[in-house]
Design a protein around this motif. Structure first.
Motif, PDB file in Angstrom:
ATOM      1  N   PHE A 204       0.772  -0.928  -0.139  1.00 37.85           N
ATOM      2  CA  PHE A 204       0.247   0.288  -0.180  1.00 37.85           C
ATOM      3  C   PHE A 204       0.917   1.550  -0.253  1.00 37.85           C
ATOM      4  O   PHE A 204       0.260   2.651   0.103  1.00 37.85           O
ATOM      5  CB  PHE A 204      -0.926  -0.073   1.895  1.00 37.85           C
ATOM      6  CG  PHE A 204      -2.102  -1.181   1.339  1.00 37.85           C
ATOM      7  CD1 PHE A 204      -2.977  -1.817   0.166  1.00 37.85           C
ATOM      8  CD2 PHE A 204      -1.613  -1.841   2.685  1.00 37.85           C
ATOM      9  CE1 PHE A 204      -2.824  -3.359   1.150  1.00 37.85           C
ATOM     10  CE2 PHE A 204      -2.039  -3.400   2.682  1.00 37.85           C
ATOM     11  CZ  PHE A 204      -3.045  -4.506   2.245  1.00 37.85           C
ATOM     12  N   LYS A 206       2.259   2.847  -2.621  1.00 40.45           N
ATOM     13  CA  LYS A 206       1.299   4.080  -3.872  1.00 40.45           C
ATOM     14  C   LYS A 206       0.374   4.498  -3.126  1.00 40.45           C
ATOM     15  O   LYS A 206       0.267   5.928  -3.531  1.00 40.45           O
ATOM     16  CB  LYS A 206       1.304   2.982  -5.214  1.00 40.45           C
ATOM     17  CG  LYS A 206       0.423   3.942  -5.518  1.00 40.45           C
ATOM     18  CD  LYS A 206       0.369   2.956  -7.452  1.00 40.45           C
ATOM     19  CE  LYS A 206       0.231   3.642  -8.858  1.00 40.45           C
ATOM     20  NZ  LYS A 206      -0.413   4.576  -8.648  1.00 40.45           N
ATOM     21  N   GLN A 207      -0.552   4.614  -1.683  1.00 41.52           N
ATOM     22  CA  GLN A 207      -1.600   5.220  -1.821  1.00 41.52           C
ATOM     23  C   GLN A 207      -0.863   6.043  -0.760  1.00 41.52           C
ATOM     24  O   GLN A 207      -1.042   7.001  -1.190  1.00 41.52           O
ATOM     25  CB  GLN A 207      -2.366   4.173  -1.195  1.00 41.52           C
ATOM     26  CG  GLN A 207      -2.642   3.441  -1.670  1.00 41.52           C
ATOM     27  CD  GLN A 207      -2.793   1.751  -2.345  1.00 41.52           C
ATOM     28  OE1 GLN A 207      -1.745   1.945  -2.445  1.00 41.52           O
ATOM     29  NE2 GLN A 207      -3.457   1.381  -2.164  1.00 41.52           N
ATOM     30  N   VAL A 208      -0.047   5.947  -0.039  1.00 40.26           N
ATOM     31  CA  VAL A 208       0.782   6.946   0.601  1.00 40.26           C
ATOM     32  C   VAL A 208       0.880   8.241  -0.556  1.00 40.26           C
ATOM     33  O   VAL A 208       0.638   9.259   0.284  1.00 40.26           O
ATOM     34  CB  VAL A 208       2.012   6.656   1.907  1.00 40.26           C
ATOM     35  CG1 VAL A 208       2.264   7.931   2.118  1.00 40.26           C
ATOM     36  CG2 VAL A 208       1.246   5.368   2.590  1.00 40.26           C
ATOM     37  N   ASN A 209       2.240   7.525  -1.206  1.00 38.83           N
ATOM     38  CA  ASN A 209       2.035   8.518  -1.981  1.00 38.83           C
ATOM     39  C   ASN A 209       1.334   9.738  -3.045  1.00 38.83           C
ATOM     40  O   ASN A 209       1.334  10.842  -2.765  1.00 38.83           O
ATOM     41  CB  ASN A 209       3.551   8.262  -3.436  1.00 38.83           C
ATOM     42  CG  ASN A 209       4.623   8.188  -3.410  1.00 38.83           C
ATOM     43  OD1 ASN A 209       5.256   8.877  -1.913  1.00 38.83           O
ATOM     44  ND2 ASN A 209       5.582   7.349  -3.065  1.00 38.83           N
ATOM     45  N   ASP A 210       0.311   8.713  -2.985  1.00 37.70           N
ATOM     46  CA  ASP A 210      -0.742   9.292  -4.420  1.00 37.70           C
ATOM     47  C   ASP A 210      -1.204  10.265  -3.253  1.00 37.70           C
ATOM     48  O   ASP A 210      -2.158  11.837  -3.582  1.00 37.70           O
ATOM     49  CB  ASP A 210      -1.588   8.629  -5.273  1.00 37.70           C
ATOM     50  CG  ASP A 210      -1.137   7.735  -5.709  1.00 37.70           C
ATOM     51  OD1 ASP A 210       0.340   7.964  -6.541  1.00 37.70           O
ATOM     52  OD2 ASP A 210      -1.627   6.449  -6.108  1.00 37.70           O
ATOM     53  N   THR A 211      -1.983   9.865  -2.246  1.00 33.74           N
ATOM     54  CA  THR A 211      -3.427  10.827  -1.315  1.00 33.74           C
ATOM     55  C   THR A 211      -2.015  11.911  -0.405  1.00 33.74           C
ATOM     56  O   THR A 211      -2.637  13.305   0.394  1.00 33.74           O
ATOM     57  CB  THR A 211      -3.469   9.799  -0.237  1.00 33.74           C
ATOM     58  OG1 THR A 211      -2.184   9.149   1.144  1.00 33.74           O
ATOM     59  CG2 THR A 211      -4.190   8.456  -1.365  1.00 33.74           C
ATOM     60  N   CYS A 281       0.002   7.092   7.570  1.00 34.60           N
ATOM     61  CA  CYS A 281       0.786   6.644   6.982  1.00 34.60           C
ATOM     62  C   CYS A 281       0.250   4.747   6.692  1.00 34.60           C
ATOM     63  O   CYS A 281       1.074   3.890   7.897  1.00 34.60           O
ATOM     64  CB  CYS A 281       2.203   6.636   6.311  1.00 34.60           C
ATOM     65  SG  CYS A 281       2.949   8.197   6.626  1.00 34.60           S
TER      66      CYS A 281
END
Length: 341
Positions: A204, A206-211, A281
Motif C-alpha cells: 500500500f 503507492k497510496q501513501v505517495n498518491d494521497t 501512513c
C-alpha cells in the motif's frame, strides 16, 4: 704567547682554534681542562675550566684515566656529560708537544639531533665547514615532507573510503543500496558461507505517495529502514534495492528459525503507526525468504529470483506476512502480521 697551543709547524691561539673546532678540549698532562671551544663551554657550563676531565665527563672509552697518555692510547674516545641530559660525545686525542698535554676534538656523532634539541644549538654553534647541521636541517625537512605526504595519503585514503561508502549507500535511508547488496551477496557466495536472503516490499505504499505526497513516502521509507536496521544483527546487511523494495542478508544462517524470528520481529514493529504531519501512513510489509544452504551452490541470480517468488507468494496470500520458499517445495508461511486499518 700565553695560552697558545703550539705545534712544531705553527702557533694557534685558543680563540682561533675555537673557530675551527668549536668542541675542542685542551687538557694538561694531569687531565685538567685548560681551555675549551665555545660550543663545548656552553654545554659544560661554568666551573668546567680548571676541573679534572672526569669531574665533567663520564668516560666510556677509555674506562680508566690515570694521565693524558691514556687518552692518546685509546685513539677513539667515548664520553658523556655528567650533567643532565648526559649528552654523548665521540672524539680523538692528539698530543701537544710544547704544552705536554693533549688536544681533544669532540663531536656528537649520530646523537647530533638530540644534542641540538636538548641544548638549543644552532648553526653558529658548529664550524662553518661542518655539514652536520645542514644534514640535520635536510633530515628535518625530509621528515616534514614525509609527514605531509603521509597526511595527504591518509586524507586520500579517507576520501576514497568515503567515496566508496557513498557509492554503496542509499542517500535517503542510509542503508546499503543495490550495489552494496550485490557486493555483499557475491562475497558470501565466494566465501562459501551459509546465509538467508530476505526480499521485502511495502504494501500500500503507492497510496501513501498518491494521497499524502512524496515527502510522506520518503518519511515512510526512512522509518521502515530504521525498523529493518534494528531488527537484525550488526553484521547483517540491509539494503534498499528499489523504490520500496529491500533486501536483508543474514550471514551464517542454515535453517528457518532465525528467518522466522527476524521476520516476526519486523512484522510486529510494522504494526506501530507511521504518521506524517499528523496523518497516518497506512503501510505493511510482505517478505519472501530463501536459504543458500538448501540450494546446492546456486548463484546470486537464482537466489534473488526465488526470494522474489516467495515475496509474491506472501502478497498473493494476503500481504503482511513472511513466506519461505524451499528449493524443491511449496511456499511456507512462517509469520503473519497485521494489515493497516
Amino acid at each position: 704567547m700565553d695560552g697558545d697551543l703550539r705545534h712544531p709547524q705553527f702557533t694557534l691561539g685558543a680563540a682561533a682554534l675555537g673557530e675551527l673546532m668549536p668542541m675542542f678540549l685542551w687538557l694538561d698532562p694531569g687531565c685538567l681542562i685548560r681551555a675549551a671551544g665555545p660550543t663545548l663551554q656552553k654545554l659544560m657550563g661554568d666551573g668546567a675550566l680548571g676541573a679534572h676531565l672526569t669531574e665533567v665527563f663520564v668516560l666510556r672509552r677509555p674506562h680508566a684515566l690515570q694521565h693524558a697518555q691514556d687518552l692518546l692510547r685509546a685513539q677513539r674516545l667515548r664520553m658523556n656529560l655528567r650533567a643532565t641530559p648526559g649528552t654523548g660525545f665521540k672524539g680523538i686525542a692528539v698530543p701537544l708537544s710544547s704544552a705536554g698535554g693533549v688536544l681533544l676534538n669532540l663531536s656528537f656523532g649520530y646523537a647530533v639531533r638530540e644534542a641540538v634539541r636538548d641544548h638549543g644549538l644552532s648553526d653558529t654553534d658548529f664550524a662553518a665547514t661542518d655539514l652536520a647541521i645542514e644534514l640535520l636541517y635536510l633530515a628535518e625537512a625530509k621528515a616534514a615532507v614525509m609527514g605531509e605526504i603521509a597526511k595527504m595519503a591518509a586524507r586520500l585514503r579517507g576520501a576514497k573510503a568515503r567515496a566508496e561508502e557513498q557509492a554503496m549507500t542509499d542517500a535517503l535511508t542510509g542503508l546499503g543500496n543495490r550495489r552494496a547488496m550485490e557486493v555483499g551477496l557475491e562475497r558470501l557466495l565466494a566465501e562459501g558461507r551459509d546465509f538467508a536472503l530476505l526480499h521485502l516490499d511495502l504494501d500500500f505504499f503507492k497510496q501513501v505517495n498518491d494521497t499524502l505526497g512524496h515527502a510522506a513516502g520518503d518519511h515512510v521509507l526512512t522509518r521502515v529502514a530504521e525498523v529493518l536496521r534494528t531488527s537484525v544483527r550488526g553484521g547483517d546487511l540491509v539494503a534498499r534495492v528499489g523504490g520500496d523494495e529491500f533486501v536483508i542478508l543474514l550471514s551464517g544462517v542454515r535453517d528457518t528459525a532465525p528467518i522466522r524470528r527476524v521476520g516476526a520481529l519486523i512484522l510486529d514493529k510494522m504494526t506501530a503507526p507511521i504518521r506524517f504531519e499528523g496523518k497516518p501512513c497506512r503501510v505493511a510489509v510482505s517478505i519472501g525468504a530463501v536459504l543458500s544452504a538448501d540450494r546446492g551452490g546456486a548463484g546470486a541470480e537464482r537466489l534473488l529470483a526465488d526470494a522474489d517468488s516467495a515475496l509474491y507468494a506472501s502478497k498473493r496470500a494476503g500481504r503482511a506476512r513472511l513466506t519461505f520458499l524451499p528449493a524443491d517445495g511449496s511456499p511456507e508461511t512462517l509469520a503473519v502480521g497485521k494489515l493497516p486499518r
